[in-house]
Design a protein around this motif. Structure first.
Motif, mmCIF file in Angstrom:
data_model
loop_
_atom_site.group_PDB
_atom_site.id
_atom_site.type_symbol
_atom_site.label_atom_id
_atom_site.label_comp_id
_atom_site.label_asym_id
_atom_site.label_seq_id
_atom_site.Cartn_x
_atom_site.Cartn_y
_atom_site.Cartn_z
ATOM 1 N N ILE A 103 27.669 43.434 41.141
ATOM 2 C CA ILE A 103 26.490 44.261 40.824
ATOM 3 C C ILE A 103 25.642 43.594 39.739
ATOM 4 O O ILE A 103 24.414 43.555 39.842
ATOM 5 C CB ILE A 103 26.912 45.685 40.397
ATOM 6 C CG1 ILE A 103 27.472 46.440 41.610
ATOM 7 C CG2 ILE A 103 25.733 46.444 39.804
ATOM 8 C CD1 ILE A 103 28.123 47.759 41.256
ATOM 9 N N LEU A 104 26.289 43.076 38.700
ATOM 10 C CA LEU A 104 25.544 42.468 37.601
ATOM 11 C C LEU A 104 24.845 41.173 38.001
ATOM 12 O O LEU A 104 23.729 40.902 37.559
ATOM 13 C CB LEU A 104 26.472 42.208 36.409
ATOM 14 C CG LEU A 104 26.988 43.449 35.695
ATOM 15 C CD1 LEU A 104 27.985 43.055 34.613
ATOM 16 C CD2 LEU A 104 25.845 44.257 35.106
ATOM 17 N N SER A 105 25.498 40.386 38.823
ATOM 18 C CA SER A 105 24.954 39.065 39.144
ATOM 19 C C SER A 105 24.312 38.965 40.526
ATOM 20 O O SER A 105 23.530 38.069 40.784
ATOM 21 C CB SER A 105 26.077 38.032 39.076
ATOM 22 O OG SER A 105 26.995 38.248 40.136
ATOM 23 N N GLU A 106 24.694 39.875 41.392
ATOM 24 C CA GLU A 106 24.318 39.852 42.811
ATOM 25 C C GLU A 106 24.812 38.557 43.490
ATOM 26 O O GLU A 106 24.278 38.120 44.500
ATOM 27 C CB GLU A 106 22.817 40.053 43.007
ATOM 28 C CG GLU A 106 22.509 40.809 44.262
ATOM 29 C CD GLU A 106 21.069 41.305 44.356
ATOM 30 O OE1 GLU A 106 20.753 41.976 45.339
ATOM 31 O OE2 GLU A 106 20.256 41.021 43.464
ATOM 32 N N ASP A 107 25.856 37.989 42.928
ATOM 33 C CA ASP A 107 26.488 36.795 43.483
ATOM 34 C C ASP A 107 27.590 37.244 44.443
ATOM 35 O O ASP A 107 28.602 37.814 44.009
ATOM 36 C CB ASP A 107 27.081 35.951 42.357
ATOM 37 C CG ASP A 107 27.762 34.688 42.852
ATOM 38 O OD1 ASP A 107 27.877 34.486 44.080
ATOM 39 O OD2 ASP A 107 28.200 33.899 41.992
ATOM 40 N N PRO A 108 27.419 37.004 45.733
ATOM 41 C CA PRO A 108 28.376 37.510 46.713
ATOM 42 C C PRO A 108 29.760 36.884 46.624
ATOM 43 O O PRO A 108 30.714 37.416 47.190
ATOM 44 C CB PRO A 108 27.722 37.193 48.057
ATOM 45 C CG PRO A 108 26.752 36.113 47.772
ATOM 46 C CD PRO A 108 26.319 36.286 46.347
ATOM 47 N N THR A 109 29.908 35.788 45.877
ATOM 48 C CA THR A 109 31.225 35.169 45.779
ATOM 49 C C THR A 109 32.210 36.003 44.951
ATOM 50 O O THR A 109 33.397 35.705 44.938
ATOM 51 C CB THR A 109 31.143 33.738 45.218
ATOM 52 O OG1 THR A 109 30.594 33.771 43.903
ATOM 53 C CG2 THR A 109 30.311 32.844 46.129
ATOM 54 N N ARG B 103 21.106 46.748 45.979
ATOM 55 C CA ARG B 103 21.743 46.902 44.663
ATOM 56 C C ARG B 103 21.203 48.115 43.901
ATOM 57 O O ARG B 103 21.965 48.835 43.257
ATOM 58 C CB ARG B 103 21.569 45.632 43.841
ATOM 59 C CG ARG B 103 22.406 45.648 42.581
ATOM 60 C CD ARG B 103 22.458 44.323 41.904
ATOM 61 N NE ARG B 103 21.142 43.898 41.457
ATOM 62 C CZ ARG B 103 20.943 42.953 40.567
ATOM 63 N NH1 ARG B 103 21.952 42.322 40.041
ATOM 64 N NH2 ARG B 103 19.730 42.616 40.213
ATOM 65 N N ASP B 104 19.917 48.377 43.973
ATOM 66 C CA ASP B 104 19.352 49.535 43.280
ATOM 67 C C ASP B 104 19.900 50.842 43.842
ATOM 68 O O ASP B 104 20.232 51.763 43.092
ATOM 69 C CB ASP B 104 17.824 49.535 43.367
ATOM 70 C CG ASP B 104 17.187 48.429 42.552
ATOM 71 O OD1 ASP B 104 17.856 47.899 41.636
ATOM 72 O OD2 ASP B 104 16.033 48.078 42.839
ATOM 73 N N TYR C 169 42.931 40.975 43.913
ATOM 74 C CA TYR C 169 41.903 40.984 42.871
ATOM 75 C C TYR C 169 41.851 42.350 42.184
ATOM 76 O O TYR C 169 42.315 43.346 42.732
ATOM 77 C CB TYR C 169 40.520 40.697 43.470
ATOM 78 C CG TYR C 169 40.380 39.321 44.062
ATOM 79 C CD1 TYR C 169 40.251 38.194 43.260
ATOM 80 C CD2 TYR C 169 40.363 39.152 45.448
ATOM 81 C CE1 TYR C 169 40.114 36.926 43.808
ATOM 82 C CE2 TYR C 169 40.226 37.890 46.010
ATOM 83 C CZ TYR C 169 40.106 36.787 45.177
ATOM 84 O OH TYR C 169 39.971 35.541 45.719
ATOM 85 N N ASN C 170 41.244 42.389 41.007
ATOM 86 C CA ASN C 170 40.943 43.658 40.360
ATOM 87 C C ASN C 170 39.621 44.133 40.966
ATOM 88 O O ASN C 170 38.553 43.592 40.627
ATOM 89 C CB ASN C 170 40.819 43.475 38.845
ATOM 90 C CG ASN C 170 40.481 44.762 38.131
ATOM 91 O OD1 ASN C 170 39.710 45.577 38.610
ATOM 92 N ND2 ASN C 170 41.064 44.924 36.961
ATOM 93 N N PRO C 171 39.663 45.123 41.855
ATOM 94 C CA PRO C 171 38.454 45.520 42.588
ATOM 95 C C PRO C 171 37.302 45.965 41.700
ATOM 96 O O PRO C 171 36.151 45.630 41.966
ATOM 97 C CB PRO C 171 38.918 46.671 43.473
ATOM 98 C CG PRO C 171 40.387 46.527 43.556
ATOM 99 C CD PRO C 171 40.826 45.885 42.277
ATOM 100 N N VAL C 172 37.598 46.706 40.651
ATOM 101 C CA VAL C 172 36.530 47.202 39.772
ATOM 102 C C VAL C 172 35.827 46.029 39.101
ATOM 103 O O VAL C 172 34.590 45.957 39.097
ATOM 104 C CB VAL C 172 37.082 48.204 38.730
ATOM 105 C CG1 VAL C 172 36.015 48.574 37.709
ATOM 106 C CG2 VAL C 172 37.609 49.458 39.428
ATOM 107 N N ASN C 173 36.593 45.095 38.550
ATOM 108 C CA ASN C 173 35.978 43.941 37.888
ATOM 109 C C ASN C 173 35.135 43.119 38.859
ATOM 110 O O ASN C 173 34.046 42.654 38.505
ATOM 111 C CB ASN C 173 37.050 43.042 37.265
ATOM 112 C CG ASN C 173 37.672 43.643 36.039
ATOM 113 O OD1 ASN C 173 37.204 44.633 35.501
ATOM 114 N ND2 ASN C 173 38.770 43.057 35.598
ATOM 115 N N GLN C 174 35.638 42.915 40.061
ATOM 116 C CA GLN C 174 34.919 42.108 41.040
ATOM 117 C C GLN C 174 33.620 42.795 41.482
ATOM 118 O O GLN C 174 32.579 42.153 41.604
ATOM 119 C CB GLN C 174 35.803 41.822 42.251
ATOM 120 C CG GLN C 174 37.033 40.982 41.956
ATOM 121 C CD GLN C 174 36.713 39.664 41.310
ATOM 122 O OE1 GLN C 174 37.073 39.424 40.167
ATOM 123 N NE2 GLN C 174 36.034 38.794 42.018
#
Length: 82
Positions: free
Chosen positions: A45-51, A68-69, A35-40
């Motif tokens: 961070i933006l969605s807080e979706d752990p998937t 997250r904060d 995966y692209n680690p930065v994008n993931q």
């Protein structure tokens, strides 16, 4: 031993070290899986979706240990210190 000075202790420094350790582990796990680690990580961070984070090497469980904060504060602080 010189006891004439006050030693500074900060929980934030220890928290920053924990955040760095966890982010490094998560980054490495994402990279190992292709995966692209930065994008993931940004997606997480933006969605807080752990998937967004792989289970590989327990990365998903690790990143969920971080608030997250606190994570965002550490990232901004580090970026501005550069």
């Amino acid at each position: 031993m010189d006891l004439d000075f006050t030693r500074k202790f900060s929980l934030y420094d220890e928290k920053d070290l924990e955040i760095k350790s966890i982010l490094t582990s998560v980054y490495d796990a994402l990279q190992e899986k292709g995966y692209n680690p930065v994008n993931q990580i940004v997606g997480y961070i933006l969605s807080e979706d752990p998937t967004y984070i792989t289970n590989h090497n327990n990365a998903r469980a690790l990143i969920r240990r971080l608030d997250r904060d606190e994570l965002l504060q550490a990232l901004v602080k580090h970026y501005l210190a550069e």
